[in-house]
Design a protein around this motif. Structure first.
Motif, short mmCIF file in Angstrom:
data_model
loop_
_atom_site.label_atom_id
_atom_site.label_comp_id
_atom_site.label_asym_id
_atom_site.label_seq_id
_atom_site.Cartn_x
_atom_site.Cartn_y
_atom_site.Cartn_z
N ARG A 188 0.51 31.58 34.79
CA ARG A 188 1.87 32.12 34.63
C ARG A 188 2.81 31.15 33.93
O ARG A 188 3.57 31.54 33.05
CB ARG A 188 2.43 32.47 36.01
CG ARG A 188 3.74 33.25 35.96
CD ARG A 188 4.37 33.36 37.32
NE ARG A 188 4.83 32.07 37.83
CZ ARG A 188 5.46 31.90 38.99
NH1 ARG A 188 5.67 32.95 39.78
NH2 ARG A 188 5.84 30.70 39.39
N ASP A 189 2.76 29.87 34.31
CA ASP A 189 3.73 28.89 33.82
C ASP A 189 3.13 27.89 32.84
O ASP A 189 3.81 26.92 32.46
CB ASP A 189 4.35 28.13 35.00
CG ASP A 189 4.96 29.07 36.03
OD1 ASP A 189 5.49 30.12 35.61
OD2 ASP A 189 4.88 28.76 37.24
N GLY A 190 1.87 28.09 32.45
CA GLY A 190 1.22 27.10 31.59
C GLY A 190 1.93 26.91 30.26
O GLY A 190 2.04 25.79 29.76
N GLY A 191 2.41 28.00 29.67
CA GLY A 191 3.10 27.88 28.39
C GLY A 191 4.35 27.02 28.50
O GLY A 191 4.61 26.17 27.63
N GLU A 192 5.14 27.20 29.56
CA GLU A 192 6.34 26.40 29.75
C GLU A 192 5.98 24.94 30.01
O GLU A 192 6.69 24.03 29.55
CB GLU A 192 7.15 26.95 30.93
CG GLU A 192 7.69 28.36 30.70
CD GLU A 192 8.49 28.85 31.89
OE1 GLU A 192 8.69 28.05 32.84
OE2 GLU A 192 8.89 30.03 31.88
N MET A 193 4.89 24.68 30.74
CA MET A 193 4.46 23.30 30.99
C MET A 193 4.10 22.60 29.69
O MET A 193 4.46 21.44 29.47
CB MET A 193 3.26 23.30 31.94
CG MET A 193 3.55 23.80 33.34
SD MET A 193 2.05 23.83 34.37
CE MET A 193 2.68 24.58 35.87
N VAL A 194 3.38 23.30 28.81
CA VAL A 194 3.00 22.71 27.53
C VAL A 194 4.23 22.46 26.67
O VAL A 194 4.35 21.40 26.02
CB VAL A 194 2.00 23.63 26.80
CG1 VAL A 194 1.74 23.12 25.38
CG2 VAL A 194 0.69 23.72 27.57
N ASP A 195 5.17 23.39 26.66
CA ASP A 195 6.40 23.21 25.88
C ASP A 195 7.19 22.01 26.38
O ASP A 195 7.75 21.24 25.58
CB ASP A 195 7.26 24.47 25.96
CG ASP A 195 6.63 25.64 25.22
OD1 ASP A 195 5.78 25.40 24.34
OD2 ASP A 195 6.99 26.81 25.53
N THR A 196 7.26 21.83 27.69
CA THR A 196 7.95 20.67 28.26
C THR A 196 7.27 19.37 27.85
O THR A 196 7.94 18.39 27.50
CB THR A 196 8.00 20.77 29.79
OG1 THR A 196 8.65 21.99 30.16
CG2 THR A 196 8.75 19.60 30.39
N THR A 197 5.93 19.38 27.89
CA THR A 197 5.19 18.19 27.47
C THR A 197 5.44 17.88 26.00
O THR A 197 5.59 16.71 25.62
CB THR A 197 3.69 18.40 27.72
OG1 THR A 197 3.47 18.72 29.09
CG2 THR A 197 2.91 17.15 27.37
N ARG A 198 5.50 18.90 25.17
CA ARG A 198 5.75 18.69 23.75
C ARG A 198 7.12 18.07 23.51
O ARG A 198 7.28 17.22 22.63
CB ARG A 198 5.65 20.03 23.01
CG ARG A 198 4.25 20.57 22.91
CD ARG A 198 4.20 21.89 22.18
NE ARG A 198 4.68 21.77 20.80
CZ ARG A 198 4.52 22.72 19.89
NH1 ARG A 198 3.93 23.85 20.20
NH2 ARG A 198 4.97 22.54 18.67
N GLU A 199 8.11 18.48 24.30
CA GLU A 199 9.45 17.92 24.12
C GLU A 199 9.51 16.43 24.48
O GLU A 199 10.34 15.69 23.96
CB GLU A 199 10.45 18.69 24.99
CG GLU A 199 10.68 20.12 24.53
CD GLU A 199 11.68 20.85 25.40
OE1 GLU A 199 12.27 20.18 26.29
OE2 GLU A 199 11.88 22.06 25.20
N LEU A 200 8.62 15.98 25.36
CA LEU A 200 8.62 14.58 25.77
C LEU A 200 7.97 13.67 24.73
O LEU A 200 8.15 12.45 24.80
CB LEU A 200 7.89 14.43 27.11
CG LEU A 200 8.54 15.10 28.32
CD1 LEU A 200 7.64 14.99 29.54
CD2 LEU A 200 9.91 14.49 28.61
#
Length: 371
Positions: A188-200
């Protein structure tokens, strides 16, 4: 009059960075200690969620933008697909390993004096036995005992190893339940987790997007191009054993799937000796069938199906897969069959990506210097 911004002294910046680094290390160690008891289920949940992400995106769109319902359906589907086949396959594998071990022991024990004399009448066998007896003081009885013991230990080791792959994939029943629970949230939240990682990641958006696309391609190439190909080849070898009525088709199918990852030999290490056994038994029709099946159909999967599965994705070297499988299995258990090669492939991909970026920067600098 506007005052210029105050610049922190170099000494203060050093202590601030040191404090931040130490804090990150302490928190990272604490995080590892927290997740270590269920690291296996966590890695399996992340891995399966990554593979299911494209399907989740399409399913959520069909469900009118309801990612929670899509994640729930895919979690239930994973439970149905995994628990049923793995339970049946594990039971059949364990039973066939026991039958094969008993068969080997009976065959060796059934070698009477007449059998031994007939075997010793074969010229190259007689010469080999004589050389062993003369050089190493090893006779046929000792070879027979060693073969019996070696076969028993090899089959027991194989049963233990494959049992860990099947039944110990996530540790225990509790581990499987934890994996299913975490899988729902990762889907469910994997896409948001990856996007957050990309921002870091401190990198420009264009090369950052290219890097993530490349790493995703490498991972999927490993899973689909290597793992699925080995699974198909092992299944075909098991079917051939079943057709020609050789014992333990599931056991040798699993062995074929594992040796398909080797950079040399591959599944021929299984169907080749099988064809030899059939020839010794005088079953020439079955021998020809096994040779044609292995050399044409099983090899066709590696030469045709693998490129089709990897098409459009980054390819993964066979040696990388081989080392990754052995090292990953020793380090992480069953998940290491996939995680080990993926980690090595990602490291190689990162190195290549960094080199390409450096070359592009150098080429841009050279072109800027030209009049």
């Amino acid at each position: 009059m506007t005052q210029p911004p105050r610049v922190a002294p170099a000494k203060d910046r050093f202590y601030a960075r040191t404090f931040a680094l130490v804090t990150c290390l302490v928190l990272g160690l604490a995080l590892f200690k927290i997740v270590q008891p269920f690291l296996g289920p966590l890695l399996w949940a992340i891995f399966i969620a990554f593979l299911l992400h494209p399907l989740h995106v399409r399913l959520a769109a069909r469900l009118r933008g309801r990612p929670q319902l899509s994640a729930a359906l895919l979690t239930v589907l994973t439970f149905v697909v995994i628990i049923g086949p793995l339970t049946a396959l594990s039971a059949a594998f364990a039973a066939q390993v026991g039958d094969l071990l008993q068969l080997v022991q009976n065959k060796v024990a059934g070698q009477t004096t007449g059998n031994v004399l007939n075997l010793a009448n074969v010229p190259w066998v007689r010469e080999g036995l004589a050389w062993l007896d003369r050089t190493l003081d090893v006779d046929l009885a000792q070879l027979q005992a060693w073969f019996t013991q070696g076969s028993k230990e090899a089959l027991q080791t194989l049963a233990s190893l494959t049992g860990k792959v099947f039944l110990g994939a996530v540790g225990t029943v509790v581990g499987f339940v934890l994996m299913e629970f975490m899988l729902f949230f990762f889907i469910r939240d994997g896409g948001e987790m990856v996007d957050t990682t990309r921002e870091l990641i401190p990198m420009a958006e264009a090369p950052k997007a290219k890097l993530f696309d490349h790493l995703a391609g490498v991972t999927r190439a490993m899973v689909y191009g290597t793992g699925l190909t080995a699974l198909i080849q092992g299944t075909l070898v098991g079917i051939s054993f079943l057709i020609v009525s050789l014992p333990s088709p599931i056991v040798f199918g699993v062995i074929a799937a594992l040796v398909a990852l080797l950079p040399f030999g591959g599944t021929a290490l299984v169907w080749g000796p099988a064809a030899l056994v059939l020839a010794v038994e005088g079953r020439w029709g079955a021998t020809i069938f096994m040779l044609v099946w292995g050399a044409v159909l099983v090899s066709l999967v590696d030469n045709v199906v693998r490129p089709m599965l990897v098409s459009g994705r980054a390819n993964v070297g066979t040696l990388t897969v081989f080392i990754g499988v052995l090292g990953g299995l020793a380090a992480f258990g069953a998940i290491g069959l996939f995680l080990g090669p993926v980690v090595l492939a990602l490291i190689i991909a990162l190195i290549r990506f960094w080199l390409e970026m450096r070359r592009a920067e150098k080429a841009l600098a050279v072109s800027a210097e030209l009049p």
